[in-house]
Design an enzyme around this catalytic site. Structure first.
Site, PDB file in Angstrom:
ATOM      1  N   ASP A   1     -26.325 -17.756 -10.092  1.00 21.23           N
ATOM      2  CA  ASP A   1     -26.433 -16.486 -10.773  1.00 21.23           C
ATOM      3  C   ASP A   1     -25.018 -16.924 -11.559  1.00 21.23           C
ATOM      4  O   ASP A   1     -24.215 -18.103 -11.655  1.00 21.23           O
ATOM      5  CB  ASP A   1     -25.746 -15.657  -9.948  1.00 21.23           C
ATOM      6  CG  ASP A   1     -25.965 -14.521 -10.182  1.00 21.23           C
ATOM      7  OD1 ASP A   1     -25.584 -14.017 -11.574  1.00 21.23           O
ATOM      8  OD2 ASP A   1     -24.532 -13.641  -9.391  1.00 21.23           O
TER       9      ASP A   1
ATOM     10  N   CYS B   1       0.679  -1.152  -0.238  1.00 20.62           N
ATOM     11  CA  CYS B   1       0.050  -0.227  -0.204  1.00 20.62           C
ATOM     12  C   CYS B   1       0.742   1.363   0.259  1.00 20.62           C
ATOM     13  O   CYS B   1       1.749   1.325   0.426  1.00 20.62           O
ATOM     14  CB  CYS B   1      -0.705   0.540   1.021  1.00 20.62           C
ATOM     15  SG  CYS B   1      -1.545   1.295   1.369  1.00 20.62           S
TER      16      CYS B   1
END
Length: 450
Positions: free
Chosen positions: A359, A231
């Protein structure tokens, strides 16, 4: 073992014998029956075993198989659930089916469904947790990836003494503070194979920093959200790796040749994702004191397991049967097909039952557009949602005239014999894969069972 457990064990073993010797099948019913008599029979059955739990979204079955093969190199007998029946009843059945040969070190290596980790851990207190990855999968059942990890963590917290052997390239696995001892594995490729500073595509799951929600960057991204992450905002980064892949030497759909530490390894299967599976198995094997030579020997004998690049010969065709169940897994299989040098035919079987996930929108995340269209000489489409897949492939640029839709699995088998290429790749969801294998077994193309 109390009387209730003895009765449960007897009932389960008897039903297993009947199912496998008379009816020639059955992977979870004996466990269900035993649990009717004693819901906690697994505690008695697993007593005295060092148990390794393998969980995560993708790679559980192959990682489990590789770990078992490696540990058998040193310890001989290892209990496992090879059918991939990875919920509590299937795991109970695995213990009921196992013939204890009195080994000095009793080891069980169990593939466990992510949502069942807590339940199973309560009953058998594992020695190790092996965490492969977490990707979006069956949203109707698991929810978002963070919800899935919460289910796994809830189980891990019940066994704080167990060692976590986790994929360090998955930022989610170092995002929660846990009391357990930890070992991490991942990729440390040479600088000429790295990307230095990159980000993942915008639709990739799990790329926000767990500390500050900034978008993660990668010194090297292997695929999806896996890689040497950091990060740039708060300094969160990949944990120190205990075991790593140092070099990829060769890849094709039927062979992987790579280096871990100072030694080269080969497994007869394709896909970068399977290098991660081999690395996970390597980490567990080293944790159980196997030498690199012992691990290399076990990898050289690896067997293709149920639906995971399972190799079938039929009508002069070399058929690779591959389970696909979520966008990342699908995409990695498509990337593997890009390493194929020969022409081939493609078969896609799409179902939307509970075990598949109801799905089917995930098929739109797979990059079918990137396949070498000229290399694919014909396409068969089948399964209950064949129209959805047919339309997806049309949008990807495949000509409808080059596609055949099959109405049932017998028709799929008949059409396989007519395909114009020797090599065939079948990409199938879980229940379609079961149905196809059943139809093939009925025609004596393969053996029944798993």
């Amino acid at each position: 073992m109390n009387l209730k457990s003895r009765i449960a064990k007897f009932a389960g073993k008897s039903s297993y014998w009947f199912l496998h010797n008379v009816l020639k099948g059955g992977t979870s019913f004996p466990g269900k029956l035993a649990m009717k008599f004693d819901p906690e029979v697994l505690t008695s059955l697993a007593s005295g075993y060092e148990t390794v739990i393998v969980t995560g979204t993708n790679g559980k079955t192959m990682t489990t198989a590789l770990i078992v093969e490696a540990l058998r190199e040193k310890y001989g007998d290892v209990l496992t659930n090879p059918s991939g029946s990875n919920m509590e009843q299937g795991i109970v059945t695995a213990f009921l089916a196992h013939k204890d040969n009195g080994a000095d070190r009793r080891i069980a290596v169990l593939e466990v469904d992510e949502a069942n980790v807590k339940l199973v851990t309560k009953l058998l207190q594992p020695t190790c947790f092996v965490l492969t990855n977490i990707f979006r999968d069956q949203m109707d059942r698991y929810g978002e990836i963070y919800t899935t990890y919460e289910k796994i963590v809830a189980g891990i917290k019940l066994a704080p003494q167990a060692t976590i052997i986790a994929n360090g390239d998955a930022s989610i696995f170092s995002s929660v503070e846990l009391a357990n001892p930890k070992l991490f594995f991942g990729f440390n490729l040479p600088s000429d194979q790295q990307q230095n500073d990159t980000t993942a595509p915008v639709n990739t799951d799990g790329i926000l920093c767990p500390r500050c929600d900034h978008i993660l960057h990668y010194h090297d991204r292997i695929y999806a959200n896996l890689g040497d992450f950091f990060c740039p905002n708060c300094g969160y980064q990949r944990p120190q790796l205990t075991y790593s892949v140092n070099r990829i030497i060769e890849q094709n759909p039927n062979r992987l040749h790579f280096q871990m530490g100072l030694k080269e390894y080969t497994i007869d299967i394709g896909g970068t994702y399977n290098i991660y599976n081999a690395l996970a198995a390597y980490a567990v094997a080293r944790h159980f004191d196997l030498s690199e030579d012992e691990i290399a020997r076990s990898f050289s004998r690896n067997k293709r397991v149920f639906g995971r690049q399972e190799l079938i010969t039929y009508a002069g065709k070399k058929i690779d049967l591959i389970l696909v169940k979520n966008p990342v897994g699908l995409d990695e299989v498509l990337h593997m097909l890009d390493t194929e040098q020969d022409n081939y035919s493609l078969v896609t079987l799409l179902n939307a039952n509970h075990a598949d996930g109801i799905d089917t929108s995930w098929i739109w995340d797979g990059q079918f557009e990137d396949l070498n269209h000229d290399q694919i000489k014909h396409i068969l489409v089948g399964g209950e949602r064949s129209k959805d897949m047919h339309f997806r492939l049309e949008v990807a640029g495949f000509e409808p005239d080059n596609m055949t839709t099959c109405n049932n699995y017998e028709e799929v088998i008949n059409q396989l014999a007519q395909l114009p290429t020797k090599k065939v790749y079948i990409l199938s969801t879980y229940t379609a894969l079961l149905a196809l294998r059943k139809a093939m077994a009925e025609q004596k193309i393969i053996k029944a069972g798993m």
